[in-house]
Write a protein that holds these residues in place. Sequence first.
Motif, PDB file in Angstrom:
ATOM      1  N   ALA A  27       0.833  -1.210   0.000  1.00  0.00           N
ATOM      2  CA  ALA A  27       0.000   0.000   0.000  1.00  0.00           C
ATOM      3  C   ALA A  27       0.861   1.251   0.000  1.00  0.00           C
ATOM      4  O   ALA A  27       0.569   2.227  -0.715  1.00  0.00           O
ATOM      5  N   VAL A  28       1.933   1.243   0.773  1.00  0.00           N
ATOM      6  CA  VAL A  28       2.839   2.385   0.803  1.00  0.00           C
ATOM      7  C   VAL A  28       3.495   2.580  -0.560  1.00  0.00           C
ATOM      8  O   VAL A  28       3.667   3.708  -1.037  1.00  0.00           O
ATOM      9  N   GLY A  29       3.850   1.467  -1.217  1.00  0.00           N
ATOM     10  CA  GLY A  29       4.432   1.569  -2.546  1.00  0.00           C
ATOM     11  C   GLY A  29       3.512   2.270  -3.527  1.00  0.00           C
ATOM     12  O   GLY A  29       3.942   3.098  -4.337  1.00  0.00           O
ATOM     13  N   TYR A  30       2.235   1.959  -3.459  1.00  0.00           N
ATOM     14  CA  TYR A  30       1.263   2.605  -4.342  1.00  0.00           C
ATOM     15  C   TYR A  30       1.033   4.063  -3.987  1.00  0.00           C
ATOM     16  O   TYR A  30       0.767   4.896  -4.865  1.00  0.00           O
ATOM     17  N   LEU A  31       1.115   4.395  -2.708  1.00  0.00           N
ATOM     18  CA  LEU A  31       0.765   5.743  -2.260  1.00  0.00           C
ATOM     19  C   LEU A  31       1.939   6.715  -2.251  1.00  0.00           C
ATOM     20  O   LEU A  31       1.729   7.921  -2.258  1.00  0.00           O
ATOM     21  N   CYS A  32       3.167   6.203  -2.234  1.00  0.00           N
ATOM     22  CA  CYS A  32       4.320   7.095  -2.166  1.00  0.00           C
ATOM     23  C   CYS A  32       4.622   7.697  -3.544  1.00  0.00           C
ATOM     24  O   CYS A  32       3.871   7.514  -4.502  1.00  0.00           O
ATOM     25  N   PHE A  33       5.749   8.362  -3.680  1.00  0.00           N
ATOM     26  CA  PHE A  33       6.019   9.196  -4.846  1.00  0.00           C
ATOM     27  C   PHE A  33       6.078   8.441  -6.171  1.00  0.00           C
ATOM     28  O   PHE A  33       5.784   9.008  -7.225  1.00  0.00           O
ATOM     29  N   ARG A  34       6.414   7.127  -6.176  1.00  0.00           N
ATOM     30  CA  ARG A  34       6.484   6.381  -7.430  1.00  0.00           C
ATOM     31  C   ARG A  34       5.157   5.723  -7.797  1.00  0.00           C
ATOM     32  O   ARG A  34       4.945   5.347  -8.949  1.00  0.00           O
ATOM     33  N   HIS A  35       4.271   5.547  -6.839  1.00  0.00           N
ATOM     34  CA  HIS A  35       2.950   4.945  -7.084  1.00  0.00           C
ATOM     35  C   HIS A  35       3.070   3.601  -7.818  1.00  0.00           C
ATOM     36  O   HIS A  35       2.500   3.414  -8.890  1.00  0.00           O
ATOM     37  N   LEU A 103      13.720  -2.359   5.521  1.00  0.00           N
ATOM     38  CA  LEU A 103      12.551  -1.483   5.636  1.00  0.00           C
ATOM     39  C   LEU A 103      12.885  -0.195   6.383  1.00  0.00           C
ATOM     40  O   LEU A 103      12.385   0.882   6.036  1.00  0.00           O
ATOM     41  N   PHE A 104      13.716  -0.294   7.416  1.00  0.00           N
ATOM     42  CA  PHE A 104      14.141   0.917   8.122  1.00  0.00           C
ATOM     43  C   PHE A 104      14.892   1.857   7.168  1.00  0.00           C
ATOM     44  O   PHE A 104      14.645   3.070   7.138  1.00  0.00           O
ATOM     45  N   ALA A 105      15.796   1.285   6.386  1.00  0.00           N
ATOM     46  CA  ALA A 105      16.556   2.103   5.437  1.00  0.00           C
ATOM     47  C   ALA A 105      15.651   2.659   4.346  1.00  0.00           C
ATOM     48  O   ALA A 105      15.791   3.819   3.929  1.00  0.00           O
ATOM     49  N   ALA A 106      14.697   1.848   3.895  1.00  0.00           N
ATOM     50  CA  ALA A 106      13.783   2.281   2.831  1.00  0.00           C
ATOM     51  C   ALA A 106      12.940   3.468   3.271  1.00  0.00           C
ATOM     52  O   ALA A 106      12.659   4.373   2.478  1.00  0.00           O
ATOM     53  N   THR A 107      12.526   3.478   4.523  1.00  0.00           N
ATOM     54  CA  THR A 107      11.660   4.548   5.020  1.00  0.00           C
ATOM     55  C   THR A 107      12.311   5.914   4.858  1.00  0.00           C
ATOM     56  O   THR A 107      11.699   6.861   4.349  1.00  0.00           O
ATOM     57  N   GLY A 190      -2.552   4.066   7.797  1.00  0.00           N
ATOM     58  CA  GLY A 190      -1.340   4.576   8.430  1.00  0.00           C
ATOM     59  C   GLY A 190      -0.633   5.611   7.586  1.00  0.00           C
ATOM     60  O   GLY A 190      -0.088   6.589   8.106  1.00  0.00           O
ATOM     61  N   TYR A 191      -0.657   5.425   6.261  1.00  0.00           N
ATOM     62  CA  TYR A 191      -0.004   6.394   5.369  1.00  0.00           C
ATOM     63  C   TYR A 191      -0.685   7.745   5.453  1.00  0.00           C
ATOM     64  O   TYR A 191      -0.026   8.788   5.384  1.00  0.00           O
ATOM     65  N   ALA A 192      -2.010   7.731   5.605  1.00  0.00           N
ATOM     66  CA  ALA A 192      -2.750   8.995   5.720  1.00  0.00           C
ATOM     67  C   ALA A 192      -2.341   9.756   6.980  1.00  0.00           C
ATOM     68  O   ALA A 192      -2.393  10.988   7.007  1.00  0.00           O
ATOM     69  N   LEU A 193      -1.891   9.031   8.002  1.00  0.00           N
ATOM     70  CA  LEU A 193      -1.508   9.660   9.261  1.00  0.00           C
ATOM     71  C   LEU A 193      -0.011   9.940   9.358  1.00  0.00           C
ATOM     72  O   LEU A 193       0.406  10.964   9.907  1.00  0.00           O
ATOM     73  N   MET A 194       0.796   9.018   8.815  1.00  0.00           N
ATOM     74  CA  MET A 194       2.238   9.068   9.040  1.00  0.00           C
ATOM     75  C   MET A 194       3.064   9.163   7.763  1.00  0.00           C
ATOM     76  O   MET A 194       4.280   9.222   7.835  1.00  0.00           O
ATOM     77  N   ARG A 195       2.395   9.139   6.622  1.00  0.00           N
ATOM     78  CA  ARG A 195       3.094   9.059   5.339  1.00  0.00           C
ATOM     79  C   ARG A 195       3.979   7.806   5.310  1.00  0.00           C
ATOM     80  O   ARG A 195       3.609   6.792   5.874  1.00  0.00           O
ATOM     81  N   GLU A 196       5.145   7.882   4.654  1.00  0.00           N
ATOM     82  CA  GLU A 196       5.971   6.685   4.496  1.00  0.00           C
ATOM     83  C   GLU A 196       6.535   6.168   5.821  1.00  0.00           C
ATOM     84  O   GLU A 196       6.999   5.029   5.894  1.00  0.00           O
TER      85      GLU A 196
END
Length: 225
Positions: A27-35, A103-107, A190-196
């Motif tokens: 879900a984060v992958g779809y919602l972040c800058f690369r969609h 995942l920590f590094a990716a964030t 969670g993305y709506a609240l915290m972004r990536e």
Amino acid sequence: MPILRQLPRWAWFGGGLLALIAGSINAVGYLCFRHQPVSHLTGTSTQLGMSLARGDVGEVLHWGLTILSFLVGAASSGFIVQQRTLELGRRYGVVLVLESLLLFAATSLIHRHNVVGIYLAVGACGLQNAMVSTYSGATFRTTHVSGIFTDLGIYIGQRLRGVDVDMLRIHVCLLVAGNFIAGSALGAFGYALMRERVLLIPATITGVVGVVYALYRHLFLGRTA
């Protein structure tokens, strides 16, 4: 009559948790800058083919690196775990901790719109998906659900035809699909609240579970390698 078998509690919990985590990461992958999807490669492979048709070298490189990242993650898992059959005592803790670190590094990188963060998240999904493959004939694929829904459709069709169906396999399909969808919903919320930064949650969970499992493996199963 359907064939009745039981799934061990640890496998039920672990498979469900991993599918939940994969759904949230995707879900984060779809919602972040690369969609884009990050937990599976069907759409990615299509994007690569379309980029090749357009002659878009930059996009070809991006989608090619995305596929390579998943492959490297899966290969790393195969090198560490060394077995395709799901079994308590394998080196899953090492894989989970490595997934957590990725995942920590990716964030941080995704927060800066650095595409390397996408590759790290994809690699983490490759690690996870390859970590577990089958349990007693029931397929565990925790980062995508196309095969899961295909298997579920086959089992339903067989049951309607009166063919004996292994209920364990149906339960695994429902477990993975249900938790993946739930994880996607939680990831979007969670993305709506915290972004990536929502990725810090699955990163922490996989890290903690990995360390706890490694300690259990060492203390109670007597395995260190």
